[in-house]
Design a protein around this motif. Structure first.
Motif, PDB file in Angstrom:
ATOM      1  N   PRO A  97      38.203  11.122  25.468  1.00 55.20           N
ATOM      2  CA  PRO A  97      38.037  11.841  26.733  1.00 55.20           C
ATOM      3  C   PRO A  97      37.096  11.046  27.641  1.00 55.20           C
ATOM      4  N   ASP A  98      36.984  11.467  28.891  1.00 56.02           N
ATOM      5  CA  ASP A  98      36.105  10.743  29.815  1.00 56.02           C
ATOM      6  C   ASP A  98      34.631  10.928  29.456  1.00 56.02           C
ATOM      7  N   VAL A  99      34.263  12.153  29.104  1.00 59.43           N
ATOM      8  CA  VAL A  99      32.861  12.468  28.814  1.00 59.43           C
ATOM      9  C   VAL A  99      32.799  13.402  27.614  1.00 59.43           C
ATOM     10  N   VAL A 100      31.862  13.132  26.714  1.00 58.76           N
ATOM     11  CA  VAL A 100      31.583  14.039  25.594  1.00 58.76           C
ATOM     12  C   VAL A 100      30.149  14.539  25.763  1.00 58.76           C
ATOM     13  N   VAL A 101      30.002  15.855  25.765  1.00 58.82           N
ATOM     14  CA  VAL A 101      28.698  16.493  25.946  1.00 58.82           C
ATOM     15  C   VAL A 101      28.170  16.946  24.585  1.00 58.82           C
ATOM     16  N   GLN A 102      26.900  16.668  24.321  1.00 61.63           N
ATOM     17  CA  GLN A 102      26.245  17.050  23.072  1.00 61.63           C
ATOM     18  C   GLN A 102      26.986  16.508  21.846  1.00 61.63           C
ATOM     19  N   ALA A 103      27.309  15.224  21.912  1.00 60.78           N
ATOM     20  CA  ALA A 103      27.943  14.555  20.769  1.00 60.78           C
ATOM     21  C   ALA A 103      26.956  14.530  19.605  1.00 60.78           C
ATOM     22  N   GLY A 104      27.374  15.058  18.463  1.00 62.72           N
ATOM     23  CA  GLY A 104      26.473  15.174  17.323  1.00 62.72           C
ATOM     24  C   GLY A 104      26.628  14.029  16.344  1.00 62.72           C
ATOM     25  N   PHE A 105      25.493  13.525  15.857  1.00 62.09           N
ATOM     26  CA  PHE A 105      25.487  12.422  14.902  1.00 62.09           C
ATOM     27  C   PHE A 105      24.697  12.816  13.658  1.00 62.09           C
ATOM     28  N   PHE A 106      25.224  12.442  12.504  1.00 59.11           N
ATOM     29  CA  PHE A 106      24.521  12.637  11.240  1.00 59.11           C
ATOM     30  C   PHE A 106      25.043  11.602  10.262  1.00 59.11           C
ATOM     31  N   ASP A 107      24.157  10.762   9.753  1.00 62.62           N
ATOM     32  CA  ASP A 107      24.559   9.727   8.810  1.00 62.62           C
ATOM     33  C   ASP A 107      23.903   9.903   7.444  1.00 62.62           C
ATOM     34  N   GLY A 108      23.415  11.109   7.179  1.00 62.95           N
ATOM     35  CA  GLY A 108      22.714  11.383   5.937  1.00 62.95           C
ATOM     36  C   GLY A 108      21.216  11.250   6.069  1.00 62.95           C
ATOM     37  N   GLU A 109      20.781  10.563   7.123  1.00 64.66           N
ATOM     38  CA  GLU A 109      19.354  10.338   7.371  1.00 64.66           C
ATOM     39  C   GLU A 109      18.976  10.748   8.788  1.00 64.66           C
ATOM     40  N   PHE A 110      19.750  10.286   9.766  1.00 61.57           N
ATOM     41  CA  PHE A 110      19.482  10.569  11.177  1.00 61.57           C
ATOM     42  C   PHE A 110      20.339  11.736  11.641  1.00 61.57           C
ATOM     43  N   LEU A 111      19.730  12.647  12.407  1.00 62.87           N
ATOM     44  CA  LEU A 111      20.433  13.776  12.997  1.00 62.87           C
ATOM     45  C   LEU A 111      20.083  13.844  14.469  1.00 62.87           C
ATOM     46  N   GLY A 112      21.093  13.962  15.315  1.00 64.24           N
ATOM     47  CA  GLY A 112      20.789  14.088  16.733  1.00 64.24           C
ATOM     48  C   GLY A 112      22.012  14.425  17.557  1.00 64.24           C
ATOM     49  N   TYR A 113      21.746  14.891  18.775  1.00 68.13           N
ATOM     50  CA  TYR A 113      22.799  15.262  19.713  1.00 68.13           C
ATOM     51  C   TYR A 113      22.554  14.539  21.034  1.00 68.13           C
ATOM     52  N   ALA A 114      23.494  13.693  21.428  1.00 66.56           N
ATOM     53  CA  ALA A 114      23.373  12.957  22.686  1.00 66.56           C
ATOM     54  C   ALA A 114      23.794  13.858  23.848  1.00 66.56           C
TER      55      ALA A 114
END
Length: 215
Positions: A97-114
């Motif tokens: 898509p053109d824009v993703v809002v509050q894209a969530g990331f988790f790699d087992g160590e880091f957690l965050g929402y862009a």
């Protein structure tokens, strides 16, 4: 999660400002220190409302001309739900898509929402919406953290990231400058966590090698 300490971009910036304060917070999570009862702060509540309104206004501007997908937060802090949330974000990014809002990331160590990921021909542009009038180190570390997550996932990343300030001004910053600083701070945070969890003792003020507040 078990023996793994999950940290966020806010933890990273907090430790960069005061390692002792970060470790005291970790002590409370580990049961080595008494929880602190924080009273409601009307000023901070109002600042948070202004921040949310600023982000919502930017979302609406994007919606006027772009295809915008807003991601939900994880159902719980359990590892399975965080993993599912991150997988949903990846699936959405693959749909381009053109824009993703509050894209969530988790790699087992880091957690965050862009706040925002904006698709361009050069790759995904990470954008954050601080209400400040000027760029702050904490905001730059945060956008670098999400750019690093995109790179680690093998996704195309634009050479610059953005801050959409409270004034409406958009400032761009080269990732070639931001990522080395982020990775240095990340390595330092990992070291602090590993050293602290290897010991059973709570953190103490003026400990050698630990940066204290104001120093």
């Amino acid at each position: 999660h078990g023996d793994t300490i999950v940290w966020s971009a806010s933890d990273l910036t907090g430790a960069a400002a005061c390692e002792y304060e970060f470790l005291r917070g970790l002590d409370r999570k580990l049961g080595r220190a008494q929880p602190i009862q924080v009273e409601a702060d009307p000023l901070q509540d109002e600042i948070a409302k202004i921040g949310l309104a600023h982000e919502a206004a930017v979302v609406e501007q994007f919606r006027e001309t772009l295809d915008v997908v807003e991601m939900p937060k994880a159902d719980s802090p359990a590892a399975a739900d965080l993993t599912s949330m991150a997988a949903a974000t990846r699936a959405t990014l693959d749909q381009a898509p053109d824009v993703v809002v509050q894209a969530g990331f988790f790699d087992g160590e880091f957690l965050g929402y862009a706040d925002f990921l904006r698709r361009t021909e050069a790759g995904w542009v990470v954008a954050d919406t601080p209400i400040a009038r000027h760029a702050k180190t904490s905001a730059l570390l945060q956008i670098a953290a999400y750019a690093d997550q995109l790179e680690s996932a093998g996704l195309p990343v634009a050479p610059t990231a953005e801050l959409i300030l409270g004034t409406g001004e958009v400032q761009s910053f080269p990732l070639v400058d931001l990522l080395p600083v982020f990775r240095e701070r990340r390595d330092r945070l990992r070291f602090l966590i590993a050293e602290h969890t290897a010991s059973a003792a709570a953190s103490a003020w003026d400990t050698d090698g630990i940066r204290a507040c104001g120093s």
